[in-house]
Structures are given as structure tokens and as C-alpha cells.
Design a protein around this motif. Structure first.
Motif, PDB file in Angstrom:
ATOM      1  N   ILE A  43      -8.930  26.086 -17.862  1.00  0.00           N
ATOM      2  CA  ILE A  43     -10.288  26.652 -17.820  1.00  0.00           C
ATOM      3  C   ILE A  43     -10.440  27.588 -16.629  1.00  0.00           C
ATOM      4  CG2 ILE A  43     -12.712  26.051 -17.366  1.00  0.00           C
ATOM      5  CD1 ILE A  43     -12.183  23.521 -19.110  1.00  0.00           C
ATOM      6  N   TRP A  44      -9.978  27.142 -15.459  1.00  0.00           N
ATOM      7  CA  TRP A  44     -10.108  27.955 -14.257  1.00  0.00           C
ATOM      8  C   TRP A  44      -9.347  29.269 -14.401  1.00  0.00           C
ATOM      9  CZ3 TRP A  44     -13.565  28.287 -10.788  1.00  0.00           C
ATOM     10  CH2 TRP A  44     -13.335  29.012  -9.627  1.00  0.00           C
TER      11      TRP A  44
ATOM     12  N   PHE B 228      -9.057  35.821 -10.119  1.00  0.00           N
ATOM     13  CA  PHE B 228      -9.504  34.444 -10.059  1.00  0.00           C
ATOM     14  C   PHE B 228     -10.762  34.409  -9.184  1.00  0.00           C
ATOM     15  CE2 PHE B 228      -4.811  33.587 -10.558  1.00  0.00           C
ATOM     16  CZ  PHE B 228      -4.908  33.166 -11.882  1.00  0.00           C
ATOM     17  N   TRP B 229     -11.681  33.504  -9.505  1.00  0.00           N
ATOM     18  CA  TRP B 229     -12.949  33.473  -8.787  1.00  0.00           C
ATOM     19  C   TRP B 229     -12.784  33.063  -7.335  1.00  0.00           C
ATOM     20  CZ3 TRP B 229     -17.021  36.039 -10.174  1.00  0.00           C
ATOM     21  CH2 TRP B 229     -17.092  36.465 -11.503  1.00  0.00           C
ATOM     22  N   HIS B 230     -11.802  32.229  -7.017  1.00  0.00           N
ATOM     23  CA  HIS B 230     -11.622  31.888  -5.599  1.00  0.00           C
ATOM     24  C   HIS B 230     -11.156  33.111  -4.815  1.00  0.00           C
ATOM     25  CE1 HIS B 230      -7.616  31.080  -7.312  1.00  0.00           C
ATOM     26  NE2 HIS B 230      -7.156  31.389  -6.125  1.00  0.00           N
TER      27      HIS B 230
ATOM     28  N   SER C 235      -8.655  27.972  -2.633  1.00  0.00           N
ATOM     29  CA  SER C 235      -7.727  27.777  -3.755  1.00  0.00           C
ATOM     30  C   SER C 235      -7.615  26.307  -4.165  1.00  0.00           C
ATOM     31  CB  SER C 235      -6.336  28.338  -3.428  1.00  0.00           C
ATOM     32  OG  SER C 235      -5.686  27.547  -2.458  1.00  0.00           O
TER      33      SER C 235
ATOM     34  N   TRP D   1      -8.544  21.489 -16.704  1.00  0.00           N
ATOM     35  CA  TRP D   1      -9.278  22.231 -15.682  1.00  0.00           C
ATOM     36  C   TRP D   1      -8.501  23.466 -15.240  1.00  0.00           C
ATOM     37  CZ3 TRP D   1     -13.720  23.440 -13.875  1.00  0.00           C
ATOM     38  CH2 TRP D   1     -13.809  24.110 -12.657  1.00  0.00           C
ATOM     39  N   ILE D   2      -7.198  23.336 -15.056  1.00  0.00           N
ATOM     40  CA  ILE D   2      -6.378  24.482 -14.649  1.00  0.00           C
ATOM     41  C   ILE D   2      -6.474  25.585 -15.697  1.00  0.00           C
ATOM     42  CG2 ILE D   2      -3.976  25.247 -14.336  1.00  0.00           C
ATOM     43  CD1 ILE D   2      -3.524  22.496 -12.912  1.00  0.00           C
TER      44      ILE D   2
ATOM     45  N   LEU E 196     -11.236  31.594 -16.822  1.00  0.00           N
ATOM     46  CA  LEU E 196     -12.461  32.139 -16.232  1.00  0.00           C
ATOM     47  C   LEU E 196     -12.227  33.478 -15.531  1.00  0.00           C
ATOM     48  CD1 LEU E 196     -14.286  28.972 -14.853  1.00  0.00           C
ATOM     49  CD2 LEU E 196     -15.013  30.467 -16.726  1.00  0.00           C
ATOM     50  N   SER E 197     -10.973  33.759 -15.160  1.00  0.00           N
ATOM     51  CA  SER E 197     -10.688  35.051 -14.522  1.00  0.00           C
ATOM     52  C   SER E 197     -10.968  36.207 -15.479  1.00  0.00           C
ATOM     53  CB  SER E 197      -9.245  35.107 -14.032  1.00  0.00           C
ATOM     54  OG  SER E 197      -8.339  35.158 -15.121  1.00  0.00           O
TER      55      SER E 197
ATOM     56  N   ILE F 109      -9.790  24.694  -5.299  1.00  0.00           N
ATOM     57  CA  ILE F 109     -10.621  24.491  -6.484  1.00  0.00           C
ATOM     58  C   ILE F 109      -9.757  24.314  -7.734  1.00  0.00           C
ATOM     59  CG2 ILE F 109     -10.987  26.894  -7.196  1.00  0.00           C
ATOM     60  CD1 ILE F 109     -14.087  25.836  -7.311  1.00  0.00           C
ATOM     61  N   TRP F 110      -8.493  24.702  -7.653  1.00  0.00           N
ATOM     62  CA  TRP F 110      -7.561  24.446  -8.760  1.00  0.00           C
ATOM     63  C   TRP F 110      -7.401  22.940  -8.990  1.00  0.00           C
ATOM     64  CZ3 TRP F 110      -5.529  27.865 -12.121  1.00  0.00           C
ATOM     65  CH2 TRP F 110      -5.473  29.217 -11.768  1.00  0.00           C
TER      66      TRP F 110
END
Length: 169
Positions: free
Chosen positions: A137-138, A150-152, A106, A134-135, A141-142, A108-109
Motif C-alpha cells: 500500500i505504501w 514516496f510520501w516520506h 522512512s 502495508w508495504i 501510494l507513491s 513508516i515502511w
């Protein structure tokens, strides 16, 4: 057990996940403040930059214990408030090891914008814009994950599910 197959629970909408994420940040202020006070008291630190690497490592460990403990029980207070539960990909509660893996992934946030801000010596306002971008975008991305996770979470083998008992999303 007559029926071991349980249909997958629906993922919570992104807006609700991000509301819980923001609320978690507000609640963590108390955790970080208390841990910082404890660290400063125990190390007799007299200045905010004194023992900085050790302080950061201590906070990293405290947050790891906090999230691992709560996630292995299904949810943090913020997740409970927003009716979100974390399970493994098979719908079971997380083990301590899986919760710890989720905690590490996590980050990666925050790590990519923090690394870029440091590498390019960005001033505070630019670092903040980069981090918020970035937050966003992340989170978006889900939408590209088959189950809107979420990818993580996908990488950790976990999933966020809606925990509303009344069937509302």
C-alpha cells in the motif's frame, strides 16, 4: 555557472525502486549481523533476548549511521546497482540532517504494521501478511504524488531520481 536551472531528473519507475528496496534488505543482513555480533560480544550477551531493548536501540543507531552516511553521498550500494540517486527537492545532495530526517521518516515502511501487530497480539504469519500488505500500500501510494515520489521523501524534502547516464528509464 552559465545555467543554474537544470531540468528535473526523472523519477525511477516504482518497480525499479522496489527492486532496490528489496536488494537493500538483502545487503542489510550483513550490516545487522555484524552489528549484532559486535553488540553481543561487547555486552557478553549469551542469549538472544538478553539486553534486547539495548540491542534494538544499537541496531537503530547503526542503521541510522549507515543510511545517513550513504544518502548524504547520494546513494547506497543497492541504489547504485539500480541506478537510483537521492537528492533534495532542489536537486542537490542531501545534508547529513536531511538524510537523518529521511531515515527517521522512512520507518513508516514498518512502524504502522509493527504497532498494529503488537497492539492486537497477532501471530507471526498474520503479522507478516499485515506488514507485506502495508508495504504494498505504501509503495502504491507513491502513484498519487505529483512526481511519483514516496510520501516520506516528500515530507523529508527529498526525491529519488533516475541515475542512468544513457537516458533509459
Amino acid at each position: 555557472m552559465a545555467n543554474d536551472h537544470v531540468p528535473p531528473l526523472p523519477p525511477p519507475p516504482l518497480r525499479r525502486r522496489m527492486a532496490a528496496w528489496l536488494y537493500e534488505g538483502i545487503l542489510l543482513f550483513g550490516v545487522v549481523f555484524t552489528a549484532g555480533y559486535l553488540f553481543s560480544t561487547l555486552t557478553q550477551s549469551r542469549h538472544g533476548l538478553q539486553n534486547r531493548p539495548e540491542h534494538q536501540a544499537f541496531l537503530f543507531l547503526v542503521l541510522g549511521v549507515y543510511f545517513t552516511w550513504f544518502w548524504s553521498r547520494g546513494q547506497t550500494l543497492a541504489m547504485k546497482t539500480w541506478h537510483i540517486r537521492v537528492l533534495d527537492r532542489n536537486g542537490r545532495p542531501l545534508t547529513q540532517a536531511r538524510a537523518l530526517l529521511r531515515y527517521l521518516l522512512s520507518w513508516i515502511w514498518f512502524l504502522p504494521p509493527l504497532a498494529a501487530s503488537s497492539a492486537f497480539a497477532l501471530p507471526g504469519p498474520q503479522a507478516l501478511v499485515l506488514t507485506l500488505g502495508w508495504i504494498a500500500i505504501w509503495a502504491i501510494l507513491s502513484r498519487f504524488h505529483p512526481r511519483q515520489q514516496f510520501w516520506h521523501d516528500a515530507w523529508a524534502g527529498t526525491q529519488l531520481v533516475s541515475d542512468r547516464r544513457d537516458g533509459k528509464r
